[in-house]
Design a protein around this motif. Structure first.
Motif, short mmCIF file in Angstrom:
data_model
loop_
_atom_site.label_atom_id
_atom_site.label_comp_id
_atom_site.label_asym_id
_atom_site.label_seq_id
_atom_site.Cartn_x
_atom_site.Cartn_y
_atom_site.Cartn_z
N SER A 219 -15.03 15.30 9.10
CA SER A 219 -14.12 14.46 8.10
C SER A 219 -14.51 14.63 6.72
O SER A 219 -13.79 14.53 5.63
N VAL A 220 -15.89 14.27 6.50
CA VAL A 220 -16.28 14.42 5.25
C VAL A 220 -16.51 15.75 4.66
O VAL A 220 -16.09 15.95 3.46
N ALA A 223 -12.97 16.43 3.48
CA ALA A 223 -12.59 15.71 2.31
C ALA A 223 -13.10 16.37 1.22
O ALA A 223 -12.49 16.49 -0.04
N LEU A 236 -8.03 13.45 10.42
CA LEU A 236 -9.53 12.96 10.51
C LEU A 236 -9.36 12.02 11.88
O LEU A 236 -8.61 11.19 11.96
N SER A 239 -13.74 9.22 12.38
CA SER A 239 -14.43 9.53 11.15
C SER A 239 -15.33 8.28 10.68
O SER A 239 -14.56 7.17 10.57
N THR A 242 -14.66 9.26 4.50
CA THR A 242 -14.59 10.33 3.78
C THR A 242 -15.25 10.61 2.50
O THR A 242 -15.45 11.73 1.88
#
Length: 338
Positions: A219-220, A223, A236, A239, A242
Motif C-alpha cells: 500500500s505504500v 501510494a 489498501l 496497510s 501510506t
C-alpha cells in the motif's frame, strides 16, 4: 504468532497526549528492533546471478498473438535464469524458476537479476473486462512466491469468467524485519516501475476496468505511484499506512478503499511518522480511520495473510470491488466511485 495489537489494550486514565507519546515510544522500539536485529539470509536473494532478460517490444494490444509472443519471450528469460542459478549451485532458486517456466504459466514481464522481478497473469488477458493487479508487501520474492500466487489464483476463481488477475512482483520487497520495512525507500524505488507497467497495461487493454489491490507494505508502493494512474480503484488492505495524511494527498481520481481484518496484527503498528536525520520512520494516518477518508470495505475477522483466503469475507469484498460493486463498505473516499 505476533503479539495482540497494543491498540486493543485498555487506555483508561491516559490523555491523548500520553497516548501519542506512548505510540511514539513503541514505534521507536520497533525502529530499534528493525535496524538492529540481523535478518538471517537478508542478502541471499540478490546474490544469485542471472542474465539480462530478453528485450521486449511494447505490448500495444493484448491480442492472443501478441500475448503469446510476450509469454514465450519471458519463458525464455526464465529458463536462462534457471540455467545460471543451477550453475551457481542455488537449487532453491533453480527449482522456483523451473516452476515459473511451466508452459501453463504466463508472465508479462520477468527479470531474474537482483533477486528477481516478474508479473504473472492469471486468466485470459485478451478478453478480460475486469483486471486486478496485486501489489505484495514484505517478504515476497521469487524464492518465496507461493502466497502471492495462491492469492491471485483465489481471486481469479472468485471473479470468474471475463476477469484476469496479475501478480506484480515488480520490486525488491523489504524483509519482514529490517529498516526498509518501516521507511518509504523501497516504495519510492518501486513506484516508477508500477506506473510504467500500469500505463502499458492500459494501452493494451484500454476498455478493461482495472483495480489496484495493495497489501501491507504494497500500500505504500501504491501510494507513491498513485498520482495520475488510470485505474478505477486503489484498494489498501492490511496497510501500516501510506506515507500520506489522507486520500486527497494521493492525487488520484480512483476510488480509494481500505479494510483491515479483525485479527490483523498490523492494527498494533503506531500510525505516526518520526522524522530522523537520515530517514523518516513510519507511515502516518491509519487508512481505515475516518481521518484518512477512504471507503471502508468488510474484511472479516482474518489475520494479516488471510485477505485472499478462499471463502473469506475479505476475498468476496475485494472481488465485488474489482467487479465494480460496493464492497459492502462504508465511509467516503476520493475520486470516482464504483
Amino acid at each position: 504468532m505476533a503479539p495482540r495489537p497494543p491498540s486493543r489494550l485498555p487506555l483508561t486514565g491516559r490523555t491523548p497526549t500520553s497516548r501519542a507519546r506512548g505510540a511514539r515510544t513503541l514505534l521507536a522500539a520497533l525502529v530499534i528492533a528493525a535496524v538492529a536485529v540481523p535478518v538471517s539470509g537478508a542478502a541471499r536473494p540478490t546474490a544469485v546471478p542471472a542474465p539480462a532478460p530478453a528485450a521486449l517490444a511494447p505490448l500495444r494490444a493484448a491480442t492472443p498473438e501478441a500475448l503469446a509472443r510476450r509469454y514465450a519471450a519471458n519463458r525464455g528469460s526464465i529458463l536462462a535464469a534457471e540455467r545460471m542459478a543451477t550453475g551457481h549451485g542455488d537449487r532453491r532458486r533453480a527449482a522456483a524458476l523451473r516452476a515459473f517456466a511451466d508452459p501453463a504459466r504466463h508472465f508479462l514481464s520477468f527479470d531474474g537479476r537482483d533477486g528477481g522481478r516478474g508479473a504473472e497473469v492469471f486468466g485470459d488477458l485478451s478478453t478480460a473486462r475486469r483486471i486486478a493487479v496485486l501489489v505484495p508487501g514484505a517478504g515476497i520474492s521469487v524464492d518465496a512466491y507461493g502466497r502471492l500466487r495462491a492469492g491471485a489464483v483465489a481471486l481469479r476463481r472468485q471473479l470468474g469468467d471475463g476477469s484476469a488477475v496479475i501478480g506484480w512482483l515488480g520490486y525488491e520487497t523489504p524483509a519482514m524485519v529490517g529498516r526498509a520495512a518501516v521507511t518509504t525507500g523501497r516504495a519510492e524505488e518501486a513506484a516508477p516501475g508500477l506506473r510504467a507497467f500500469l500505463g502499458e497495461l492500459h494501452r493494451a487493454r484500454p476498455a478493461a476496468r482495472t483495480s489496484l489491490l495493495c497489501h501491507s507494505y504494497g500500500s505504500v508502493v501504491c501510494a507513491e505511484a498513485a498520482p495520475g494512474l488510470d485505474v478505477a480503484d486503489i484498494v489498501l488492505y492490511g496497510s501500516p499506512g501510506t506515507g500520506v495524511g489522507d486520500v486527497s494527498a494521493l492525487h488520484t481520481p480512483a476510488t480509494v478503499w481500505a479494510g483491515r481484518g479483525g485479527d490483523d496484527w498490523i492494527a498494533g503498528v503506531p500510525h505516526v511518522q518520526l522524522r530522523l536525520p537520515f530517514c523518516t520512520i513510519g507511515f502516518g494516518t491509519d487508512p481505515v480511520s475516518p481521518e484518512f477518508g477512504a471507503r471502508r470495505f468488510e474484511a472479516g475477522d482474518g489475520g494479516h495473510s488471510d485477505y485472499l483466503k478462499p471463502g473469506s469475507v475479505s476475498l468476496r469484498s475485494l472481488a465485488r470491488i474489482v467487479s465494480g460493486g460496493t464492497g459492502t463498505g462504508t465511509g467516503s473516499g476520493g475520486g470516482r466511485h464504483a
